[in-house]
Design an enzyme around this catalytic site. Structure first.
Site, PDB file in Angstrom:
ATOM      1  N   ALA A 189       0.813  -1.215   0.000  1.00 59.72           N
ATOM      2  CA  ALA A 189       0.000   0.000   0.000  1.00 59.72           C
ATOM      3  C   ALA A 189       0.845   1.264   0.000  1.00 59.72           C
ATOM      4  O   ALA A 189       0.458   2.289  -0.577  1.00 59.72           O
ATOM      5  CB  ALA A 189      -0.931  -0.001   1.213  1.00 59.72           C
TER       6      ALA A 189
ATOM      7  N   TYR B 132      -5.392   5.635  -1.456  1.00 60.84           N
ATOM      8  CA  TYR B 132      -5.937   6.703  -0.598  1.00 60.84           C
ATOM      9  C   TYR B 132      -5.277   8.038  -0.970  1.00 60.84           C
ATOM     10  O   TYR B 132      -4.255   8.085  -1.653  1.00 60.84           O
ATOM     11  CB  TYR B 132      -5.695   6.333   0.865  1.00 60.84           C
ATOM     12  CG  TYR B 132      -6.261   7.318   1.856  1.00 60.84           C
ATOM     13  CD1 TYR B 132      -7.627   7.595   1.888  1.00 60.84           C
ATOM     14  CD2 TYR B 132      -5.433   7.975   2.764  1.00 60.84           C
ATOM     15  CE1 TYR B 132      -8.142   8.497   2.797  1.00 60.84           C
ATOM     16  CE2 TYR B 132      -5.945   8.880   3.671  1.00 60.84           C
ATOM     17  CZ  TYR B 132      -7.300   9.143   3.687  1.00 60.84           C
ATOM     18  OH  TYR B 132      -7.810  10.049   4.570  1.00 60.84           O
TER      19      TYR B 132
ATOM     20  N   ASN C 137      -3.379  10.086   0.362  1.00 57.25           N
ATOM     21  CA  ASN C 137      -1.984  10.380   0.697  1.00 57.25           C
ATOM     22  C   ASN C 137      -0.991   9.446   0.010  1.00 57.25           C
ATOM     23  O   ASN C 137       0.205   9.524   0.272  1.00 57.25           O
ATOM     24  CB  ASN C 137      -1.770  10.340   2.219  1.00 57.25           C
ATOM     25  CG  ASN C 137      -2.031   8.966   2.825  1.00 57.25           C
ATOM     26  OD1 ASN C 137      -2.269   7.992   2.124  1.00 57.25           O
ATOM     27  ND2 ASN C 137      -1.987   8.896   4.147  1.00 57.25           N
ATOM     28  N   LYS C 138      -1.477   8.579  -0.876  1.00 58.46           N
ATOM     29  CA  LYS C 138      -0.582   7.643  -1.549  1.00 58.46           C
ATOM     30  C   LYS C 138       0.060   8.282  -2.786  1.00 58.46           C
ATOM     31  O   LYS C 138      -0.408   9.292  -3.297  1.00 58.46           O
ATOM     32  CB  LYS C 138      -1.338   6.376  -1.941  1.00 58.46           C
ATOM     33  CG  LYS C 138      -1.908   5.608  -0.750  1.00 58.46           C
ATOM     34  CD  LYS C 138      -0.812   5.193   0.217  1.00 58.46           C
ATOM     35  CE  LYS C 138      -1.290   4.237   1.293  1.00 58.46           C
ATOM     36  NZ  LYS C 138      -2.206   4.832   2.258  1.00 58.46           N
ATOM     37  N   ILE C 139       1.139   7.652  -3.285  1.00 55.98           N
ATOM     38  CA  ILE C 139       1.857   8.195  -4.430  1.00 55.98           C
ATOM     39  C   ILE C 139       0.941   8.277  -5.645  1.00 55.98           C
ATOM     40  O   ILE C 139       0.878   9.297  -6.335  1.00 55.98           O
ATOM     41  CB  ILE C 139       3.113   7.352  -4.717  1.00 55.98           C
ATOM     42  CG1 ILE C 139       4.120   7.528  -3.575  1.00 55.98           C
ATOM     43  CG2 ILE C 139       3.750   7.754  -6.058  1.00 55.98           C
ATOM     44  CD1 ILE C 139       5.353   6.653  -3.685  1.00 55.98           C
TER      45      ILE C 139
END
Length: 372
Positions: free
Chosen positions: A154, A178, A180-182
């Site tokens: 994740a 989500y 805040n993910k890359i």
């Protein structure tokens, strides 16, 4: 206030969302879902990618696709998000914990074999904060004992272990998208595998176990874990720029490291030679001698305009699991220390260089009592 995370949209996100609206394809049947899956699978070099509604259900779907049964055991780190053991428990299987390495903060591979029993069916390495676990010993145990490997990637979009992308080494792997993910779709996730049978099961379970021959006749109970075309449209646009996004993260990581690596009072995550670290977030761990914990430190930083987030609270200390009579007498000291003395600083895609520099100055100011 310097926020802990802000996403970054560099390309066709608006155009693709407008295309969804203009064509009325907003559901999970839209063409962007298939395209997102194909792009993600090609990027990882795997045969199958199955898009789902979030990273948590990706884990649950992976467990179901492997057909784990009640009482089967899955080994995983004590330092991770609650989604990992939650997906195991909801299948009726049993999470078995090991501690994490004190320098990399990833699964301590030296502790895994001692936890293997005749009931063990899988190992779940979690690639923490953008750095791969040491996979070779884990893969060797998989072969020795006939165990599944479920990679939780994740936090590791584009991260590598000795040139292999995280998520491509196990029998099945999960990702989160989500905010805040890359790569982000707001919410969203992906299950990936090279196994045709596992992929077929995952696709069926994702979509209520509808049957191709007779849609509303069900032989198994599935889930509605579908991703919408709107979310997939964002994912496609993000994947078109994934190397740019990873480069931003790696530049942030290098900048933070150069400015903070010699700061008295803190420890940075050790980067191993086998790892291509993508710095999903940049974590800091307080030395034992610093006269405050991470919660007090977060308040100090917030008062100076820097938002932070704590590390994961350890799985063996979660009250909900104690109510289930899980982990009550177990101790994983590294995971416990990380929870109490670790936090991560602003690491979002939209973080400006001048804000990063300001964060480093403020971090050092708050630690001056230790340096003195």
């Amino acid at each position: 206030m310097i926020l802990v995370n802000e996403p970054l949209f560099l390309g066709n996100e608006k155009a693709y969302l407008n295309q969804c609206i203009d064509t009325n394809w907003v559901s999970s049947d839209g063409p962007f879902v298939k395209k997102f899956e194909e792009m993600f699978a090609a990027y990882l070099g795997v045969k199958h990618a199955i898009a789902v509604s979030n990273g948590t259900v990706a884990i649950e779907l992976a467990i179901a696709a492997l057909d784990l049964q009640p009482g089967d055991e899955v080994i995983l780190p004590a330092h991770t998000i609650i989604s990992c053991p939650m997906g195991i428990i909801r299948r009726g299987a049993v999470p078995v914990l090991v501690d994490v390495d004190s320098e990399t903060w990833n699964l301590d591979v030296n502790q895994v074999e001692s936890k293997i029993t005749p009931r063990t069916k899988a190992i779940m390495p979690v690639h923490i904060f953008g750095q791969s676990c040491d996979m070779q010993p884990i893969l060797a145990l998989s072969q020795k004992y006939g165990l599944y490997i479920i990679e939780d990637a994740a936090e590791a979009h584009g991260a590598e272990y000795n040139g292999q992308k995280c998520g491509s080494m196990g029998h099945i792997a999960t990702f989160s998208f989500y905010a805040n993910k890359i790569v982000t779709t707001g919410e969203g996730g992906m299950v990936v595998t090279n196994d045709d049978v596992i992929a077929e099961r995952a696709r069926s379970y994702r979509n209520l176990c509808f049957q191709p021959q007779q849609r509303f006749l069900h032989e198994e109970l599935g889930y509605n874990f579908r991703l919408t075309n709107l979310q997939a449209a964002l994912g496609v646009a993000q994947m078109e720029n994934i190397e740019k996004l990873i480069a931003i993260k790696q530049e942030q990581g290098a900048n933070y490291t150069s400015r903070l690596q010699d700061t008295p009072g803190i420890q940075l995550q050790k980067v191993e030679p086998y790892a291509k670290h993508v710095y999903w977030v940049f974590g800091l761990l307080l030395d034992d001698a610093v006269p405050f914990d991470a919660f007090d430190w977060a308040k100090q930083l917030l008062a100076k305009g820097v938002q932070t987030r704590p590390f994961f609270w350890p799985i063996h200390e979660q009250p909900v699991f104690h109510k289930m009579d899980l982990f009550k007498e177990e101790s994983y000291p590294v995971a416990s220390k990380l929870a109490r003395r670790g936090l991560y600083v602003p690491s979002g895609m939209g973080l400006k260089t001048e804000d990063l520099e300001k964060v480093c100055v403020i971090v050092k100011e708050t630690l001056s009592v230790y340096a003195a």
